[in-house]
Design a protein around this motif. Structure first.
Motif, mmCIF file in Angstrom:
data_model
loop_
_atom_site.group_PDB
_atom_site.id
_atom_site.type_symbol
_atom_site.label_atom_id
_atom_site.label_comp_id
_atom_site.label_asym_id
_atom_site.label_seq_id
_atom_site.Cartn_x
_atom_site.Cartn_y
_atom_site.Cartn_z
ATOM 1 N N LYS A 111 0.754 -1.157 0.112
ATOM 2 C CA LYS A 111 -0.130 0.053 -0.134
ATOM 3 C C LYS A 111 0.916 1.326 0.093
ATOM 4 O O LYS A 111 1.827 1.249 0.892
ATOM 5 C CB LYS A 111 -0.741 -0.051 1.205
ATOM 6 N N LEU A 112 0.635 2.147 -1.104
ATOM 7 C CA LEU A 112 1.449 3.361 -1.142
ATOM 8 C C LEU A 112 0.621 4.381 -0.940
ATOM 9 O O LEU A 112 -0.436 4.660 -1.398
ATOM 10 C CB LEU A 112 2.133 3.607 -2.383
ATOM 11 N N ASP A 113 0.767 5.255 0.377
ATOM 12 C CA ASP A 113 0.021 6.481 0.740
ATOM 13 C C ASP A 113 0.274 7.373 -0.170
ATOM 14 O O ASP A 113 0.915 8.416 0.579
ATOM 15 C CB ASP A 113 0.166 6.506 2.455
ATOM 16 N N VAL A 114 -0.085 7.574 -1.281
ATOM 17 C CA VAL A 114 0.439 8.729 -2.057
ATOM 18 C C VAL A 114 -0.648 9.481 -2.824
ATOM 19 O O VAL A 114 -0.449 10.397 -3.533
ATOM 20 C CB VAL A 114 1.351 7.942 -3.310
ATOM 21 N N LEU A 115 -2.019 8.824 -2.658
ATOM 22 C CA LEU A 115 -3.087 9.564 -3.616
ATOM 23 C C LEU A 115 -3.601 10.996 -2.743
ATOM 24 O O LEU A 115 -4.571 10.871 -2.124
ATOM 25 C CB LEU A 115 -4.161 8.592 -3.489
ATOM 26 N N LEU A 116 -2.739 11.670 -2.736
ATOM 27 C CA LEU A 116 -3.061 13.181 -1.871
ATOM 28 C C LEU A 116 -4.128 13.899 -2.552
ATOM 29 O O LEU A 116 -4.597 13.720 -3.612
ATOM 30 C CB LEU A 116 -1.765 14.043 -1.791
ATOM 31 N N ILE A 117 -4.918 14.789 -1.801
ATOM 32 C CA ILE A 117 -5.896 15.488 -2.112
ATOM 33 C C ILE A 117 -5.673 16.242 -3.230
ATOM 34 O O ILE A 117 -6.308 16.649 -4.228
ATOM 35 C CB ILE A 117 -6.279 16.350 -1.038
ATOM 36 N N ASN A 118 -4.441 16.587 -3.493
ATOM 37 C CA ASN A 118 -3.993 17.432 -4.690
ATOM 38 C C ASN A 118 -3.038 16.567 -5.887
ATOM 39 O O ASN A 118 -2.515 17.121 -7.007
ATOM 40 C CB ASN A 118 -3.137 18.637 -4.472
ATOM 41 N N ALA A 119 -3.372 15.385 -5.676
ATOM 42 C CA ALA A 119 -2.518 14.522 -6.756
ATOM 43 C C ALA A 119 -3.509 14.402 -7.896
ATOM 44 O O ALA A 119 -4.676 14.155 -7.714
ATOM 45 C CB ALA A 119 -2.189 12.764 -6.253
ATOM 46 N N ASP A 120 -3.026 14.550 -9.006
ATOM 47 C CA ASP A 120 -3.737 14.193 -10.455
ATOM 48 C C ASP A 120 -3.643 13.148 -11.140
ATOM 49 O O ASP A 120 -4.285 12.508 -11.724
ATOM 50 C CB ASP A 120 -3.535 15.458 -11.141
ATOM 51 N N LYS A 121 -2.246 12.676 -11.092
ATOM 52 C CA LYS A 121 -2.052 11.412 -11.643
ATOM 53 C C LYS A 121 -0.837 10.795 -10.924
ATOM 54 O O LYS A 121 0.238 11.224 -10.429
ATOM 55 C CB LYS A 121 -1.809 11.505 -13.272
ATOM 56 N N VAL A 122 -0.800 9.317 -11.330
ATOM 57 C CA VAL A 122 0.353 8.580 -10.702
ATOM 58 C C VAL A 122 1.196 7.875 -12.122
ATOM 59 O O VAL A 122 0.470 7.355 -12.851
ATOM 60 C CB VAL A 122 0.100 7.498 -9.814
ATOM 61 N N GLU A 123 2.222 8.089 -12.201
ATOM 62 C CA GLU A 123 3.089 7.444 -13.344
ATOM 63 C C GLU A 123 4.232 6.303 -12.777
ATOM 64 O O GLU A 123 4.690 6.593 -11.752
ATOM 65 C CB GLU A 123 3.658 8.242 -14.197
ATOM 66 N N THR A 124 4.571 5.374 -13.451
ATOM 67 C CA THR A 124 5.744 4.505 -13.124
ATOM 68 C C THR A 124 6.369 4.265 -14.374
ATOM 69 O O THR A 124 5.907 4.354 -15.766
ATOM 70 C CB THR A 124 5.351 3.241 -12.589
ATOM 71 N N ASN A 125 7.710 3.993 -14.221
ATOM 72 C CA ASN A 125 8.809 3.735 -15.357
ATOM 73 C C ASN A 125 9.324 2.532 -15.413
ATOM 74 O O ASN A 125 10.198 2.059 -15.640
ATOM 75 C CB ASN A 125 10.120 4.626 -15.204
ATOM 76 N N SER A 126 8.397 1.474 -14.563
ATOM 77 C CA SER A 126 8.700 0.165 -14.332
ATOM 78 C C SER A 126 8.742 -0.666 -15.882
ATOM 79 O O SER A 126 9.475 -1.642 -15.975
ATOM 80 C CB SER A 126 7.686 -0.567 -13.761
ATOM 81 N N SER A 127 8.296 -0.227 -16.887
ATOM 82 C CA SER A 127 8.128 -0.586 -18.332
ATOM 83 C C SER A 127 9.367 -0.240 -19.191
ATOM 84 O O SER A 127 9.668 -0.594 -20.246
ATOM 85 C CB SER A 127 6.922 -0.674 -18.893
ATOM 86 N N GLY A 128 10.054 0.627 -18.528
ATOM 87 C CA GLY A 128 11.180 1.456 -19.341
ATOM 88 C C GLY A 128 10.796 2.704 -19.726
ATOM 89 O O GLY A 128 11.707 3.480 -20.120
ATOM 90 N N GLU A 129 9.466 3.265 -19.710
ATOM 91 C CA GLU A 129 9.041 4.588 -19.932
ATOM 92 C C GLU A 129 7.876 4.912 -19.017
ATOM 93 O O GLU A 129 7.128 3.949 -18.788
ATOM 94 C CB GLU A 129 8.797 4.564 -21.568
ATOM 95 N N TRP A 130 7.861 6.237 -18.959
ATOM 96 C CA TRP A 130 6.561 6.664 -18.073
ATOM 97 C C TRP A 130 5.321 6.244 -18.426
ATOM 98 O O TRP A 130 4.766 6.775 -19.482
ATOM 99 C CB TRP A 130 6.665 8.235 -17.755
#
Length: 234
Positions: A111-130
């Motif tokens: 569990k990642l406590d990252v979805l803040l009230i001002n968060a618009d999107k979450v990206e990852t580069n686990s596949s080599g690109e965002w």
């Protein structure tokens, strides 16, 4: 009223401290007001206070023991006087970016406590690109992810989930960066993979083999004696 020239970027690591710098000089600063997420944040005069936020120097502010949810925009208002008697106001704006690193066992839930009230999107580069894995109003992009109570949850962590996850606000500013690394399998016993432990087992195995051989030899001797008796040799 005066405004700072631009937003001041500040980066901090979870568990450490971050400084919102201020080098403004005035004959007298009567009040410092800090706000974040539309709320006023009490600023202690020194580290002896019980809070996590306190003043440094003339007008700087330190945030202690950083947490992921400390990320975001901060407004610092200084009320001061110089030679004139009228109180003036200086406004400084900061963007606080929080970084973290987490080692995760394969197969476990994270569990990642990252979805803040001002968060618009979450990206990852686990596949080599965002790549977007969560967006406000649309939720997660994979059935391996869930979002609830401000948490982005990876239901079963695999090696393909390793990488950096960053949370952006509506302006594209980075709020949070979390780097995930794979550390092994859930429930894996470190002792079972330790070479010294494996060597220790060999005497036990050899002892077992000796016992079996002796037992079989006894059975053979007994069988020979029975045959000889039946044949009339005894």
């Amino acid at each position: 009223m005066k405004f700072g020239t631009s937003t001041i970027p500040v980066t901090g690591q979870t568990g450490e401290n971050a400084v919102l710098p201020c080098d403004f000089k005035a004959s007298e600063i009567s009040q410092i007001v800090l706000s974040g997420n539309s709320e006023n944040i009490p600023v202690c005069e020194n580290e002896e206070c019980s809070g996590r936020v306190f003043k440094e120097g003339t007008c700087g502010v330190i945030i202690k023991d950083l947490r992921l949810r400390d990320a975001g925009k901060y407004i610092l208002r200084l009320y001061y006087t110089n030679d004139q008697t009228e109180v003036e106001q200086l406004i400084l704006e900061y963007q606080l970016h929080i970084q973290d690193e987490i080692s995760v066992n394969t197969g476990e839930e994270l569990k990642l406590d990252v979805l803040l009230i001002n968060a618009d999107k979450v990206e990852t580069n686990s596949s080599g690109e965002w790549t977007e894995v969560w967006t406000r109003g649309h939720g997660v992009s994979s059935d391996r992810l869930t979002d609830s109570d401000g948490n982005l949850t990876i239901n079963v962590f695999t090696s393909t989930d390793a990488g950096t996850y960053r949370v952006l606000d509506y302006r594209g500013e980075i709020l949070i960066s979390v780097t995930l690394t794979e550390s092994g399998s859930t429930g894996e016993s470190k002792a079972s993979s330790h070479p010294d432990r494996d060597l220790v087992r060999w005497p036990e195995i050899l002892n077992g083999v000796v016992v079996i051989v002796v037992f079989l030899a006894m059975l053979v001797v007994m069988a020979v004696q029975i045959v000889m008796r039946v044949a009339g040799y005894w």
